[in-house]
Design an enzyme around this catalytic site. Sequence first.
Site, PDB file in Angstrom:
ATOM      1  N   ASP A 259      -9.309   6.407  -2.564  1.00  0.00           N
ATOM      2  CA  ASP A 259      -8.322   6.319  -2.857  1.00  0.00           C
ATOM      3  C   ASP A 259      -8.597   7.245  -4.781  1.00  0.00           C
ATOM      4  O   ASP A 259     -10.060   7.438  -4.552  1.00  0.00           O
ATOM      5  CB  ASP A 259      -7.010   5.197  -3.148  1.00  0.00           C
ATOM      6  CG  ASP A 259      -8.047   4.433  -5.163  1.00  0.00           C
ATOM      7  OD1 ASP A 259      -9.238   4.056  -4.650  1.00  0.00           O
ATOM      8  OD2 ASP A 259      -7.404   3.624  -5.018  1.00  0.00           O
TER       9      ASP A 259
ATOM     10  N   TYR B 198      -5.673   6.848   4.143  1.00  0.00           N
ATOM     11  CA  TYR B 198      -6.466   6.357   2.689  1.00  0.00           C
ATOM     12  C   TYR B 198      -5.516   4.711   3.291  1.00  0.00           C
ATOM     13  O   TYR B 198      -6.553   3.668   3.373  1.00  0.00           O
ATOM     14  CB  TYR B 198      -5.827   6.548   1.251  1.00  0.00           C
ATOM     15  CG  TYR B 198      -5.457   5.245   0.405  1.00  0.00           C
ATOM     16  CD1 TYR B 198      -6.621   4.418   0.365  1.00  0.00           C
ATOM     17  CD2 TYR B 198      -4.527   3.813   0.522  1.00  0.00           C
ATOM     18  CE1 TYR B 198      -6.348   3.228  -0.444  1.00  0.00           C
ATOM     19  CE2 TYR B 198      -4.420   3.316   0.066  1.00  0.00           C
ATOM     20  CZ  TYR B 198      -4.836   2.022  -0.481  1.00  0.00           C
ATOM     21  OH  TYR B 198      -5.513   0.927  -0.898  1.00  0.00           O
TER      22      TYR B 198
ATOM     23  N   GLU C  58       0.788  -1.209   0.292  1.00  0.00           N
ATOM     24  CA  GLU C  58       0.146  -0.071   0.292  1.00  0.00           C
ATOM     25  C   GLU C  58       0.992   1.224   0.355  1.00  0.00           C
ATOM     26  O   GLU C  58       0.293   2.217  -0.574  1.00  0.00           O
ATOM     27  CB  GLU C  58      -0.869   0.069   1.225  1.00  0.00           C
ATOM     28  CG  GLU C  58      -1.710  -0.870   1.287  1.00  0.00           C
ATOM     29  CD  GLU C  58      -2.787  -0.442  -0.537  1.00  0.00           C
ATOM     30  OE1 GLU C  58      -2.881   0.044  -0.737  1.00  0.00           O
ATOM     31  OE2 GLU C  58      -3.617  -1.845  -0.817  1.00  0.00           O
TER      32      GLU C  58
END
Length: 351
Positions: free
Chosen positions: A144, A126, A45
Amino acid sequence: MRDSADTGISSRLLDWYDRHARDLPWRIPPRSGAQPDPYRIWLSEVMLQQTTVAAVKDYFHRFTTRWPDVQALAAADDGDVMAAWAGLGYYARARNLLKCARVVAGQGGFPDTRAGLQELPGIGPYTSAAIAAIAFDRVETVVDGNVERVMARLFDEHTPLPAAKPVLTALAAGLTPAHRPGDYAQAVMDLGATICTPRNPACGICPLMKDCSARAAGTAAMLPLKTRKAAKPVRLGLAYVGRRVDGAWLMERRPGHGLLGGMLGWPGSAWGDTPPTDAAPVPADWSPVTAEVRHTFTHFHLRLSLRVAHLPIDAPGLFVAAQDFTPTALPTVMRKAHALALPYFTQTEAP
DNA sequence: CACTCGTGGGG
DNA sequence: TCCCCAAGAGT
Protein backbone atom coordinates in the site's frame (compact mmCIF):
# COMPACT_ATOMS: atom_id res chain seq x y z
CA MET A 1 17.73 -14.95 -2.15
CA ARG A 2 16.67 -13.79 1.26
CA ASP A 3 19.94 -13.06 3.05
CA SER A 4 20.66 -12.52 6.71
CA ALA A 5 20.34 -8.75 6.46
CA ASP A 6 16.78 -9.09 5.18
CA THR A 7 15.88 -11.49 7.98
CA GLY A 8 17.24 -8.94 10.39
CA ILE A 9 14.98 -6.22 9.05
CA SER A 10 11.81 -8.29 9.35
CA SER A 11 12.83 -9.48 12.82
CA ARG A 12 13.48 -5.95 14.05
CA LEU A 13 10.16 -4.82 12.59
CA LEU A 14 8.24 -7.65 14.27
CA ASP A 15 9.97 -6.95 17.58
CA TRP A 16 8.97 -3.32 17.31
CA TYR A 17 5.41 -4.31 16.41
CA ASP A 18 5.15 -6.61 19.42
CA ARG A 19 5.91 -3.62 21.62
CA HIS A 20 4.17 -0.78 19.75
CA ALA A 21 1.25 -2.21 17.76
CA ARG A 22 -1.65 0.22 17.77
CA ASP A 23 -4.89 -0.94 19.32
CA LEU A 24 -7.39 -0.95 16.45
CA PRO A 25 -10.97 -2.27 16.54
CA TRP A 26 -10.33 -4.82 13.77
CA ARG A 27 -6.93 -5.93 14.98
CA ILE A 28 -5.93 -9.02 16.96
CA PRO A 29 -3.07 -7.93 19.24
CA PRO A 30 0.23 -9.64 18.37
CA ARG A 31 1.12 -12.79 20.33
CA SER A 32 -2.48 -13.07 21.62
CA GLY A 33 -3.10 -16.41 19.94
CA ALA A 34 -6.62 -15.41 18.89
CA GLN A 35 -7.86 -16.11 15.37
CA PRO A 36 -8.85 -13.11 13.25
CA ASP A 37 -12.40 -13.10 11.84
CA PRO A 38 -12.02 -12.94 8.02
CA TYR A 39 -15.26 -10.93 7.82
CA ARG A 40 -13.94 -8.20 10.09
CA ILE A 41 -10.54 -8.17 8.36
CA TRP A 42 -12.18 -7.91 4.95
CA LEU A 43 -14.60 -5.18 6.04
CA SER A 44 -11.88 -3.11 7.66
CA GLU A 45 -9.52 -3.44 4.71
CA VAL A 46 -12.18 -2.30 2.26
CA MET A 47 -13.10 0.65 4.48
CA LEU A 48 -9.42 1.56 4.83
CA GLN A 49 -8.85 1.78 1.07
CA GLN A 50 -7.64 5.37 0.56
CA THR A 51 -9.26 6.27 3.88
CA THR A 52 -7.75 7.19 7.24
CA VAL A 53 -8.05 5.05 10.36
CA ALA A 54 -9.75 7.92 12.17
CA ALA A 55 -12.46 8.17 9.53
CA VAL A 56 -13.08 4.41 9.46
CA LYS A 57 -13.45 3.63 13.17
CA ASP A 58 -17.06 4.71 13.70
CA TYR A 59 -18.23 3.22 10.42
CA PHE A 60 -16.59 -0.10 11.27
CA HIS A 61 -18.33 -0.17 14.63
CA ARG A 62 -21.72 0.64 13.15
CA PHE A 63 -21.37 -1.96 10.38
CA THR A 64 -20.23 -4.78 12.64
CA THR A 65 -22.93 -4.00 15.19
CA ARG A 66 -25.71 -3.94 12.61
CA TRP A 67 -24.33 -6.73 10.40
CA PRO A 68 -22.20 -9.00 12.63
CA ASP A 69 -21.25 -11.51 9.93
CA VAL A 70 -21.10 -11.85 6.17
CA GLN A 71 -24.44 -13.68 6.04
CA ALA A 72 -26.16 -10.76 7.74
CA LEU A 73 -24.56 -8.27 5.39
CA ALA A 74 -25.44 -10.38 2.37
CA ALA A 75 -29.10 -10.28 3.43
CA ALA A 76 -29.10 -6.51 3.99
CA ASP A 77 -31.13 -4.06 1.95
CA ASP A 78 -29.03 -2.24 -0.64
CA GLY A 79 -30.35 1.19 0.37
CA ASP A 80 -29.58 0.52 4.03
CA VAL A 81 -25.95 -0.36 3.24
CA MET A 82 -25.49 2.65 0.97
CA ALA A 83 -27.00 4.89 3.66
CA ALA A 84 -24.68 3.40 6.29
CA TRP A 85 -21.68 4.04 4.01
CA ALA A 86 -22.73 7.64 3.29
CA GLY A 87 -19.98 10.11 4.13
CA LEU A 88 -17.16 7.61 3.84
CA GLY A 89 -16.68 8.20 0.10
CA TYR A 90 -15.70 6.05 -2.87
CA TYR A 91 -19.16 4.52 -3.02
CA ALA A 92 -18.17 1.81 -5.48
CA ARG A 93 -16.64 0.20 -2.39
CA ALA A 94 -20.09 -0.14 -0.80
CA ARG A 95 -21.65 -1.49 -3.98
CA ASN A 96 -18.85 -4.04 -4.35
CA LEU A 97 -19.02 -4.82 -0.63
CA LEU A 98 -22.58 -6.06 -1.04
CA LYS A 99 -21.78 -7.97 -4.23
CA CYS A 100 -18.84 -9.60 -2.49
CA ALA A 101 -20.83 -10.44 0.65
CA ARG A 102 -23.49 -12.20 -1.42
CA VAL A 103 -20.93 -14.26 -3.33
CA VAL A 104 -19.11 -15.20 -0.13
CA ALA A 105 -22.31 -16.07 1.74
CA GLY A 106 -23.35 -18.25 -1.20
CA GLN A 107 -19.99 -20.03 -1.10
CA GLY A 108 -20.17 -20.59 2.64
CA GLY A 109 -17.19 -18.41 3.49
CA PHE A 110 -14.21 -16.46 2.21
CA PRO A 111 -11.58 -18.08 -0.02
CA ASP A 112 -8.39 -18.60 2.02
CA THR A 113 -5.88 -17.83 -0.73
CA ARG A 114 -4.82 -14.56 -2.29
CA ALA A 115 -5.80 -15.72 -5.79
CA GLY A 116 -9.24 -16.81 -4.62
CA LEU A 117 -9.82 -13.58 -2.74
CA GLN A 118 -8.77 -11.39 -5.65
CA GLU A 119 -11.55 -12.80 -7.83
CA LEU A 120 -14.12 -11.16 -5.55
CA PRO A 121 -15.62 -7.72 -6.25
CA GLY A 122 -13.73 -4.85 -4.62
CA ILE A 123 -10.76 -7.01 -3.65
CA GLY A 124 -7.64 -6.11 -5.63
CA PRO A 125 -3.89 -6.74 -5.29
CA TYR A 126 -3.54 -5.00 -1.94
CA THR A 127 -6.69 -6.22 -0.20
CA SER A 128 -6.28 -9.82 -1.34
CA ALA A 129 -2.77 -9.94 0.08
CA ALA A 130 -3.87 -8.26 3.31
CA ILE A 131 -6.73 -10.67 3.98
CA ALA A 132 -4.66 -13.72 2.98
CA ALA A 133 -1.81 -12.72 5.29
CA ILE A 134 -3.78 -11.35 8.25
CA ALA A 135 -6.80 -13.66 8.32
CA PHE A 136 -5.32 -16.85 6.84
CA ASP A 137 -1.62 -16.67 7.76
CA ARG A 138 -0.54 -16.86 4.11
CA VAL A 139 2.94 -15.62 3.18
CA GLU A 140 1.79 -12.77 0.96
CA THR A 141 3.22 -9.27 0.62
CA VAL A 142 0.99 -6.23 1.03
CA VAL A 143 1.93 -3.11 -0.93
CA ASP A 144 0.00 0.00 0.00
CA GLY A 145 1.10 3.62 0.21
CA ASN A 146 2.86 2.98 3.51
CA VAL A 147 4.85 0.05 2.15
CA GLU A 148 5.81 2.01 -0.95
CA ARG A 149 7.14 4.82 1.20
CA VAL A 150 9.01 2.56 3.62
CA MET A 151 10.65 0.61 0.78
CA ALA A 152 11.57 3.73 -1.19
CA ARG A 153 13.37 5.01 1.90
CA LEU A 154 14.93 1.75 3.07
CA PHE A 155 16.50 1.27 -0.36
CA ASP A 156 16.82 4.97 -1.28
CA GLU A 157 14.84 4.34 -4.47
CA HIS A 158 14.53 7.53 -6.53
CA THR A 159 12.36 6.26 -9.36
CA PRO A 160 9.12 8.29 -9.12
CA LEU A 161 5.76 6.66 -8.51
CA PRO A 162 3.74 5.16 -10.07
CA ALA A 163 6.54 3.86 -12.31
CA ALA A 164 8.43 2.65 -9.23
CA LYS A 165 5.60 0.40 -8.05
CA PRO A 166 6.96 -2.88 -9.51
CA VAL A 167 10.41 -2.18 -8.08
CA LEU A 168 9.05 -1.34 -4.64
CA THR A 169 6.80 -4.40 -4.73
CA ALA A 170 9.78 -6.65 -5.43
CA LEU A 171 11.78 -5.04 -2.63
CA ALA A 172 8.89 -5.54 -0.22
CA ALA A 173 8.48 -9.17 -1.26
CA GLY A 174 12.17 -9.76 -0.56
CA LEU A 175 11.68 -8.68 3.06
CA THR A 176 8.51 -10.64 3.81
CA PRO A 177 9.27 -13.35 6.40
CA ALA A 178 8.02 -16.93 6.24
CA HIS A 179 6.56 -16.64 9.75
CA ARG A 180 3.88 -14.25 11.05
CA PRO A 181 3.20 -12.71 7.64
CA GLY A 182 0.04 -11.05 8.91
CA ASP A 183 1.73 -9.34 11.84
CA TYR A 184 4.60 -8.38 9.55
CA ALA A 185 2.24 -6.77 7.03
CA GLN A 186 0.60 -4.75 9.78
CA ALA A 187 4.00 -3.89 11.22
CA VAL A 188 5.22 -2.28 7.98
CA MET A 189 1.99 -0.33 7.64
CA ASP A 190 2.07 0.78 11.27
CA LEU A 191 5.66 1.91 10.82
CA GLY A 192 4.66 3.95 7.80
CA ALA A 193 1.66 5.42 9.59
CA THR A 194 3.41 6.40 12.81
CA ILE A 195 7.18 6.77 12.22
CA CYS A 196 8.07 6.60 8.54
CA THR A 197 5.47 9.28 7.79
CA PRO A 198 5.15 11.23 4.52
CA ARG A 199 6.39 14.46 6.13
CA ASN A 200 8.79 14.85 9.00
CA PRO A 201 9.61 11.16 9.42
CA ALA A 202 10.71 10.28 12.96
CA CYS A 203 13.95 8.64 11.85
CA GLY A 204 15.48 9.19 15.29
CA ILE A 205 13.19 6.59 16.89
CA CYS A 206 12.85 4.26 13.91
CA PRO A 207 13.59 0.58 14.61
CA LEU A 208 15.09 0.35 11.09
CA MET A 209 17.30 3.41 11.45
CA LYS A 210 20.53 1.55 10.80
CA ASP A 211 19.03 -0.38 7.87
CA CYS A 212 17.78 2.69 6.03
CA SER A 213 19.72 3.87 2.97
CA ALA A 214 17.75 7.11 2.69
CA ARG A 215 18.47 7.86 6.34
CA ALA A 216 22.18 7.47 5.57
CA ALA A 217 21.91 9.58 2.42
CA GLY A 218 19.75 12.26 4.05
CA THR A 219 17.00 11.78 1.47
CA ALA A 220 14.30 10.16 3.60
CA ALA A 221 12.00 13.17 3.79
CA MET A 222 11.89 13.66 0.01
CA LEU A 223 11.00 10.05 -0.78
CA PRO A 224 9.10 8.56 -2.44
CA LEU A 225 9.24 10.83 -5.47
CA LYS A 226 5.90 11.27 -7.20
CA THR A 227 4.81 12.84 -10.44
CA ARG A 228 2.80 15.96 -9.72
CA LYS A 229 -0.94 15.70 -10.30
CA ALA A 230 -2.94 17.93 -12.64
CA ALA A 231 -4.84 20.87 -11.17
CA LYS A 232 -8.53 20.33 -10.46
CA PRO A 233 -10.95 22.08 -12.85
CA VAL A 234 -14.13 23.79 -11.60
CA ARG A 235 -17.46 22.27 -12.60
CA LEU A 236 -20.85 23.93 -12.29
CA GLY A 237 -24.19 22.35 -11.50
CA LEU A 238 -27.76 23.01 -10.43
CA ALA A 239 -29.71 21.01 -7.85
CA TYR A 240 -33.36 21.16 -6.88
CA VAL A 241 -34.37 20.77 -3.26
CA GLY A 242 -38.14 20.35 -3.21
CA ARG A 243 -40.41 19.59 -0.28
CA ARG A 244 -43.98 18.45 -0.30
CA VAL A 245 -46.53 20.11 1.98
CA ASP A 246 -46.47 17.02 4.22
CA GLY A 247 -42.73 17.48 4.71
CA ALA A 248 -41.51 14.76 2.34
CA TRP A 249 -38.40 15.53 0.25
CA LEU A 250 -38.13 15.00 -3.50
CA MET A 251 -35.00 12.96 -4.13
CA GLU A 252 -33.52 10.56 -6.63
CA ARG A 253 -31.54 7.34 -6.51
CA ARG A 254 -28.43 7.91 -8.60
CA PRO A 255 -27.44 5.33 -11.24
CA GLY A 256 -25.49 2.34 -9.97
CA HIS A 257 -22.23 3.46 -11.52
CA GLY A 258 -20.13 6.60 -11.76
CA LEU A 259 -19.89 9.50 -9.32
CA LEU A 260 -21.94 8.91 -6.14
CA GLY A 261 -23.41 5.86 -7.88
CA GLY A 262 -26.21 4.17 -5.96
CA MET A 263 -26.58 7.02 -3.47
CA LEU A 264 -29.57 9.21 -2.71
CA GLY A 265 -29.32 12.79 -3.94
CA TRP A 266 -31.18 15.85 -5.11
CA PRO A 267 -32.36 15.95 -8.70
CA GLY A 268 -30.57 18.41 -10.92
CA SER A 269 -28.49 19.18 -13.96
CA ALA A 270 -25.37 17.43 -15.08
CA TRP A 271 -22.13 18.93 -13.73
CA GLY A 272 -20.01 20.54 -16.43
CA ASP A 273 -17.63 23.34 -17.25
CA THR A 274 -20.37 25.66 -18.51
CA PRO A 275 -23.25 27.24 -16.55
CA PRO A 276 -26.03 24.66 -16.20
CA THR A 277 -29.37 25.00 -17.93
CA ASP A 278 -32.61 24.59 -16.01
CA ALA A 279 -33.44 20.97 -15.25
CA ALA A 280 -36.44 21.17 -12.93
CA PRO A 281 -37.56 17.64 -12.00
CA VAL A 282 -41.21 18.73 -11.67
CA PRO A 283 -42.99 21.96 -12.59
CA ALA A 284 -43.04 24.32 -9.61
CA ASP A 285 -42.15 27.83 -8.53
CA TRP A 286 -38.44 27.11 -8.06
CA SER A 287 -36.62 29.92 -6.22
CA PRO A 288 -32.86 30.45 -6.39
CA VAL A 289 -30.79 30.14 -3.22
CA THR A 290 -28.25 32.93 -2.96
CA ALA A 291 -25.36 30.91 -1.59
CA GLU A 292 -23.90 27.96 -3.47
CA VAL A 293 -22.55 24.62 -2.32
CA ARG A 294 -18.80 24.31 -2.73
CA HIS A 295 -17.40 20.82 -2.65
CA THR A 296 -14.17 19.23 -3.84
CA PHE A 297 -14.07 15.74 -5.28
CA THR A 298 -10.99 13.76 -6.18
CA HIS A 299 -10.48 15.38 -9.54
CA PHE A 300 -12.64 18.53 -9.68
CA HIS A 301 -14.11 21.37 -7.64
CA LEU A 302 -17.89 21.67 -7.73
CA ARG A 303 -19.97 24.84 -7.40
CA LEU A 304 -23.54 23.72 -7.01
CA SER A 305 -26.33 26.29 -7.29
CA LEU A 306 -29.63 25.45 -5.61
CA ARG A 307 -33.31 25.96 -6.35
CA VAL A 308 -35.95 25.37 -3.71
CA ALA A 309 -39.71 24.97 -3.95
CA HIS A 310 -42.78 23.77 -2.11
CA LEU A 311 -44.39 20.96 -4.07
CA PRO A 312 -48.02 19.85 -4.30
CA ILE A 313 -49.05 16.67 -2.51
CA ASP A 314 -49.63 14.90 -5.81
CA ALA A 315 -46.27 15.75 -7.37
CA PRO A 316 -44.63 12.75 -9.07
CA GLY A 317 -41.23 11.36 -8.11
CA LEU A 318 -39.34 9.62 -5.30
CA PHE A 319 -40.36 11.26 -2.05
CA VAL A 320 -38.66 10.51 1.25
CA ALA A 321 -41.01 11.05 4.18
CA ALA A 322 -39.92 13.57 6.80
CA GLN A 323 -39.66 10.91 9.50
CA ASP A 324 -37.49 8.74 7.22
CA PHE A 325 -35.19 11.54 6.12
CA THR A 326 -31.73 11.58 7.70
CA PRO A 327 -29.00 13.87 6.30
CA THR A 328 -26.35 11.38 7.43
CA ALA A 329 -27.70 8.92 4.84
CA LEU A 330 -26.61 11.30 2.08
CA PRO A 331 -23.21 11.74 0.46
CA THR A 332 -21.52 14.81 1.86
CA VAL A 333 -22.14 17.12 -1.10
CA MET A 334 -25.87 16.35 -0.91
CA ARG A 335 -25.87 16.85 2.85
CA LYS A 336 -24.31 20.29 2.29
CA ALA A 337 -27.06 21.14 -0.19
CA HIS A 338 -29.73 20.14 2.31
CA ALA A 339 -28.15 22.23 5.05
CA LEU A 340 -28.07 25.24 2.76
CA ALA A 341 -31.68 24.84 1.63
CA LEU A 342 -33.21 23.94 5.00
CA PRO A 343 -33.64 27.52 6.31
CA TYR A 344 -35.87 28.32 3.36
CA PHE A 345 -38.35 25.68 4.47
CA THR A 346 -38.25 26.19 8.23
CA GLN A 347 -38.51 29.95 7.82
CA THR A 348 -41.50 29.89 5.48
CA GLU A 349 -43.35 27.40 7.65
CA ALA A 350 -42.99 29.51 10.78
CA PRO A 351 -46.07 31.60 11.64
C1' DC B 1 -1.05 3.19 -18.49
C1' DA B 2 -4.24 6.77 -17.44
C1' DC B 3 -8.31 8.02 -15.71
C1' DT B 4 -12.35 7.88 -12.50
C1' DC B 5 -13.85 7.70 -7.97
C1' DG B 6 -15.01 11.04 -1.80
C1' DT B 7 -13.83 12.94 2.13
C1' DG B 8 -11.48 15.14 5.97
C1' DG B 9 -7.22 16.55 8.12
C1' DG B 10 -2.62 18.58 8.13
C1' DG B 11 1.16 21.60 6.71
C1' DT C 1 -5.82 29.01 0.46
C1' DC C 2 -4.21 25.25 -1.65
C1' DC C 3 -2.05 21.05 -2.11
C1' DC C 4 -1.00 16.64 -0.36
C1' DC C 5 -2.26 12.61 1.67
C1' DA C 6 -4.88 8.21 3.41
C1' DA C 7 -4.35 -0.02 4.68
C1' DG C 8 -6.74 1.07 -3.84
C1' DA C 9 -10.01 -0.92 -7.27
C1' DG C 10 -12.26 -0.84 -11.66
C1' DT C 11 -12.30 0.32 -16.33
